[in-house]
Write an enzyme that holds these catalytic residues in place. Structure first.
Site, PDB file in Angstrom:
ATOM      1  N   LYS A 148     -18.796  -5.483  10.223  1.00 44.96           N
ATOM      2  CA  LYS A 148     -17.942  -6.649   9.981  1.00 44.96           C
ATOM      3  C   LYS A 148     -16.916  -6.742  11.086  1.00 44.96           C
ATOM      4  O   LYS A 148     -16.123  -5.827  11.291  1.00 44.96           O
ATOM      5  CB  LYS A 148     -17.239  -6.517   8.630  1.00 44.96           C
ATOM      6  CG  LYS A 148     -18.123  -6.858   7.474  1.00 44.96           C
ATOM      7  CD  LYS A 148     -17.247  -7.179   6.287  1.00 44.96           C
ATOM      8  CE  LYS A 148     -18.063  -7.680   5.115  1.00 44.96           C
ATOM      9  NZ  LYS A 148     -17.212  -7.927   3.957  1.00 44.96           N
ATOM     10  N   SER A 179      -2.686  -8.081   3.255  1.00 41.24           N
ATOM     11  CA  SER A 179      -2.712  -7.946   4.712  1.00 41.24           C
ATOM     12  C   SER A 179      -2.906  -9.315   5.366  1.00 41.24           C
ATOM     13  O   SER A 179      -2.310  -9.597   6.409  1.00 41.24           O
ATOM     14  CB  SER A 179      -3.832  -6.987   5.123  1.00 41.24           C
ATOM     15  OG  SER A 179      -3.658  -5.744   4.488  1.00 41.24           O
ATOM     16  N   HIS A 197       0.837  -1.208   0.000  1.00 40.46           N
ATOM     17  CA  HIS A 197       0.000   0.000   0.000  1.00 40.46           C
ATOM     18  C   HIS A 197       0.874   1.261   0.000  1.00 40.46           C
ATOM     19  O   HIS A 197       0.590   2.221  -0.699  1.00 40.46           O
ATOM     20  CB  HIS A 197      -0.881   0.056   1.254  1.00 40.46           C
ATOM     21  CG  HIS A 197      -1.821  -1.097   1.418  1.00 40.46           C
ATOM     22  ND1 HIS A 197      -1.759  -1.972   2.477  1.00 40.46           N
ATOM     23  CD2 HIS A 197      -2.850  -1.529   0.654  1.00 40.46           C
ATOM     24  CE1 HIS A 197      -2.711  -2.873   2.364  1.00 40.46           C
ATOM     25  NE2 HIS A 197      -3.387  -2.641   1.268  1.00 40.46           N
TER      26      HIS A 197
END
Ligand code: COA
Length: 167
Positions: free
Chosen positions: A42, A130, A18
Site C-alpha cells: 500500500k 492521523s 496513540h
C-alpha cells in the site's frame, strides 16, 4: 505473571491519541510492544515504515516498558510468533466499534487463544486521527495540540518536499 500486550497500528504518523493509549496501557501491563504494520504494497502512507518507526520510538522513549517493532502479514501470526496473547486497541467513538468488533471477532476465530482488549480514548483525543492531522498541516494549520513538535516539523518537511518535487 508477566503480562505483555501488543498495540498494533499504522501510525502514519503517531498522534497524542496513540500516545495516550500507550501511556495508559504501559501503566496497566508489564510490557507493551507497539507494532507498526509495514504494508509495503500500500503506497498511501505519507511516511515510510522506517520513518514511522523512528517517530514512534522517539515518542515513547520515556516509557521503560514500551518497545517498538515493525510487522508484516496477519496480526495473529505475528502475536503467536511473539508468544503474546493480548492485543490492545483504542476506541475513539461509536463509529470505531463496528470495525473493531469485526476485527476482534475475526482474529478470535483465527486464533482463539488471542484476546483483544479495548481502551477508551481520552475525551480530548476522541476526534483525532492521523488523516485529520495531515489534512490540517496541508492547509497550513497548527497541529501542536495533536502531535509532538518534532512530528509536526516532519509533516511540514514532507509537505514542502512534495510541493517542490519536479513534475
Ligand atoms: N488516537 C488517535 N487516532 C487513532 C487512535 C487513537 N487512540 N486509534 C486509532 N486511530 C486512528 C489512526 O490514526 C488511523 O487514522 P487514519 O485512518 O486517519 O490514518 C485510524 O485510526 C486507523 O487506525 P490504525 O489502528 O492505525 O489502522 P487499522 O484500523 O487499519 O489497523 C492494524 C491496523 C495493523 C491493526 C490492522 O490493519 C491489522 O491487523 N493488519 C494486519 C492484517 C490482519 O491481521 N488483519 C486483521 C484480520 S481481521
Amino acid at each position: 505473571m508477566n503480562k505483555t500486550v501488543i498495540y498494533p497500528g499504522t501510525f502514519d504518523p503517531i498522534t497524542y491519541g496513540h500516545i495516550d493509549i500507550i501511556e495508559r496501557t504501559a501503566y496497566i501491563f508489564d510490557k507493551v510492544i507497539v507494532s507498526i504494520i509495514n504494508k509495503p504494497a500500500k503506497s498511501q502512507f505519507m511516511f515510510s515504515v522506517e520513518e514511522r518507526l523512528e517517530m514512534v520510538e522517539k515518542s515513547v522513549d520515556c516509557f521503560d516498558n514500551v518497545r517498538v517493532e515493525i510487522f508484516d502479514g496477519l496480526l495473529i501470526e505475528y502475536a503467536k510468533k511473539k508468544k503474546v496473547n493480548l492485543i490492545v486497541r483504542g476506541l475513539r467513538a461509536i463509529t470505531d466499534f463496528e470495525y473493531e468488533f469485526q476485527m476482534a471477532l475475526t482474529n478470535k476465530r483465527l486464533a482463539h487463544t488471542i484476546e483483544t482488549v479495548f481502551m477508551m480514548t481520552s475525551e480530548k483525543h476522541s476526534y483525532l486521527s492521523s488523516s485529520v492531522v495531515k489534512e490540517v498541516v496541508s492547509y497550513g494549520g497548527n497541529v501542536s495540540e495533536f502531535v509532538p513538535d518534532f512530528i509536526s516539523e516532519k509533516l511540514q518537511q514532507k509537505l514542502s518536499a512534495a510541493y517542490n518535487k519536479p513534475i
